[in-house]
Design an enzyme around this catalytic site. Structure first.
Site, mmCIF file in Angstrom:
data_model
loop_
_atom_site.group_PDB
_atom_site.id
_atom_site.type_symbol
_atom_site.label_atom_id
_atom_site.label_comp_id
_atom_site.label_asym_id
_atom_site.label_seq_id
_atom_site.Cartn_x
_atom_site.Cartn_y
_atom_site.Cartn_z
ATOM 1 N N GLY A 18 0.820 -1.204 0.000
ATOM 2 C CA GLY A 18 0.000 0.000 0.000
ATOM 3 C C GLY A 18 0.851 1.250 0.000
ATOM 4 O O GLY A 18 1.903 1.287 -0.632
ATOM 5 N N VAL A 21 -0.012 4.684 5.568
ATOM 6 C CA VAL A 21 -0.557 3.532 6.291
ATOM 7 C C VAL A 21 0.570 2.595 6.718
ATOM 8 O O VAL A 21 0.507 1.976 7.787
ATOM 9 C CB VAL A 21 -1.599 2.790 5.431
ATOM 10 C CG1 VAL A 21 -2.096 1.533 6.146
ATOM 11 C CG2 VAL A 21 -2.766 3.706 5.098
ATOM 12 N N GLU A 60 5.592 -3.414 0.907
ATOM 13 C CA GLU A 60 5.678 -3.169 -0.531
ATOM 14 C C GLU A 60 4.915 -1.880 -0.799
ATOM 15 O O GLU A 60 3.686 -1.859 -0.797
ATOM 16 C CB GLU A 60 5.088 -4.346 -1.322
ATOM 17 C CG GLU A 60 5.902 -5.621 -1.222
ATOM 18 C CD GLU A 60 7.251 -5.553 -1.912
ATOM 19 O OE1 GLU A 60 7.572 -4.502 -2.529
ATOM 20 O OE2 GLU A 60 7.997 -6.545 -1.842
ATOM 21 N N CYS A 88 1.922 0.647 -8.550
ATOM 22 C CA CYS A 88 3.095 1.198 -7.869
ATOM 23 C C CYS A 88 4.303 1.338 -8.783
ATOM 24 O O CYS A 88 5.203 2.141 -8.501
ATOM 25 C CB CYS A 88 3.446 0.332 -6.662
ATOM 26 S SG CYS A 88 3.700 -1.414 -7.062
#
Length: 473
Positions: free
Chosen positions: A192, A196, A214, A248
């Site tokens: 994410g 967070v 990741e 990402c």
């Protein structure tokens, strides 16, 4: 439907009990679960595609290629290669220590928590789970609440294929995730964003839980002015269009020699028209933005840029549709360089030299991947030596994800820990060291016991006086 937060500790406790029972230890059992995971992806592909179309507007072909197919292929490969990965190792040691039987056992860590994101929910949920299964762990899978249809589907189909005593799906939002993070785990795997991730890392630290993060970041593209600009544009645009840039490893911004910028813009326009002759707004081959808040964030970035929009993507707020948009003459401090874009907007930053491009990249947080287009081997080596990133990819974008034998990782702000195939197995595996000292070794061990004679001291401290080779600088 959310899982009742009050039941989450009981679910965790049940998975821990399963792990302690030894159910997940035998390799044939693990292989069966991996094959079942492949069967689930294959058999339920239509439901999976429908759910992701409803939640994300994802094109069916994109789901089948990048998510379903990858799970089938990798789960089967994991099952086949698992016996080799799990072999007990016997390291080579000096002759005097061979009788001690130095051994490395491959031990499962225990019960894991896997928190997956919304953008590629199939592969980013089950790729970590593959490693947990292969290692012999039990696990809870927590999919994103931004995908209600898909997350509910997982809760329904996972227990039909995987042993529910070992693998469970927990649905919900912040309260349920908070409850999960209050508990002790043997490994947490989070995919994410960095904000967070800091919350997850803080929660893991309370229990000294090992963690894989990741994350993402702004993955730059550097184009050597001697490279084929037309081909570079084609490959960059293709990488940016996957899932409407919501991945990402999407190219985040392009650094190109100032006198090549307009040529690059024309090439982007040419290939956009080839990819989407009628535009991407209504194309079934182009995805939607995941939520209203993400859509507003992207349009806000565009409204504040000081760059020149040279490929103006049409928008449809009601359907959260945003066509690819190219912006040139973007400079340091621009809104498009504030944060990871995570959408179909591509800024072009003109530079006057390769060194300026390198300095621009190095002045920012380490990206998940650095893309570079060049056929100059010395330039490639310079980029390898003078930059840091999770991965470095030459002359293409996105396609590195197809090479499952390579470790996928970030560095710094883009995360840490490794995944893909054996690397994911290793993540959920403890290397448990062992020796087995024979009685017959006692004569050789006698010198370690006090009181020590002068001869024993010389033998025990011999390493202190070992000759050190001269350096060759």
């Amino acid at each position: 439907m959310s899982t009742f937060a009050s039941t989450i500790p009981k679910i965790r406790d049940a998975l821990q009990a399963t792990f302690r029972s030894g159910l997940t230890r035998p390799l044939p059992w693990r292989q069966h679960q991996l094959y079942q995971l492949a069967r689930m992806a294959q058999n339920e592909r239509e439901l999976i595609c429908d759910a992701l179309q409803k939640d994300l507007g994802k094109p069916k072909t994109e789901v089948l290629v990048n998510e379903v197919g990858s799970i089938v292929e990798r789960a089967v490969k994991c099952a086949k290669q698992l016996p080799e990965w799990a072999k007990t190792e016997y390291p080579d040691v000096p002759d005097r220590r061979k009788s001690w039987r130095p051994t490395i056992y491959k031990a499962p860590k225990g019960t894991a928590l896997i928190i997956s994101p919304w953008n590629y929910p199939m592969i980013l949920s089950f790729q970590p789970l593959m490693g947990a299964i292969a290692a012999g762990c039990t696990a809870i899978l927590k999919p994103s609440e931004l995908l209600p249809t898909f997350s509910q589907l997982l809760e329904e189909i996972v227990p039909k294929y995987l042993d529910p005593n070992a693998y469970r799906v927990v649905n919900g939002a912040v309260p349920e995730t908070t409850k999960l993070l209050e508990l002790q785990w043997d490994h947490i795997f989070y995919t994410g964003n960095g904000k967070v991730a800091r919350i997850v890392a803080s929660a893991a630290a309370k229990h000294l839980t090992p963690l894989t993060l990741e994350l993402g970041g702004k993955s730059p593209v550097i184009i050597d002015s001697a490279y084929d600009i037309d081909l570079a544009a084609k490959r960059i645009l293709w990488g940016k269009c996957n899932n409407a840039g919501q991945i990402c490893v999407a190219p985040d911004y392009v650094l190109v020699q100032r006198d090549k910028q307009d040529e690059l813009v024309k090439a982007f326009q040419k290939h956009y028209n080839a990819f989407f002759p009628k535009g991407a707004l209504d194309s079934p081959l182009f995805g939607s933005i995941v939520s209203d808040s993400h859509y507003k964030r992207l349009t806000s970035l565009l409204s504040r840029t000081k760059g020149e929009v040279v490929l103006q993507g049409r928008t449809d707020a009601a359907r959260r549709r945003l066509e690819p948009t190219i912006v040139k003459n973007v400079v340091d401090g621009d809104s498009l360089l504030e944060e990871e874009i995570f959408g179909p907007i591509l800024p072009i930053v003109p530079v006057d030299s390769l060194q300026q491009a390198i300095n621009f990249v190095n002045a920012r947080s380490h990206p998940l991947v650095l893309y570079a287009f060049s056929e100059n081997e010395s330039l490639k080596q310079q980029l390898v030596s003078e930059t840091q990133s999770g991965g470095i990819v030459f002359n293409d974008t996105f396609q590195q994800l197809a090479v499952s034998e390579l470790p996928f990782t970030g560095v710094g702000e883009s995360g840490y820990g490794y995944q893909f195939m054996k690397h994911t197995y290793d993540t959920f595996t403890q290397l448990r060291s062992s020796i087995d000292m024979p009685k017959e070794a006692e004569a050789d061990l006698a010198m370690r016991y006090p009181p020590h004679s002068e001869e024993a001291v010389r033998a025990l401290t011999a390493a202190v006086y070992k000759p050190i080779p001269a350096s060759r600088l």
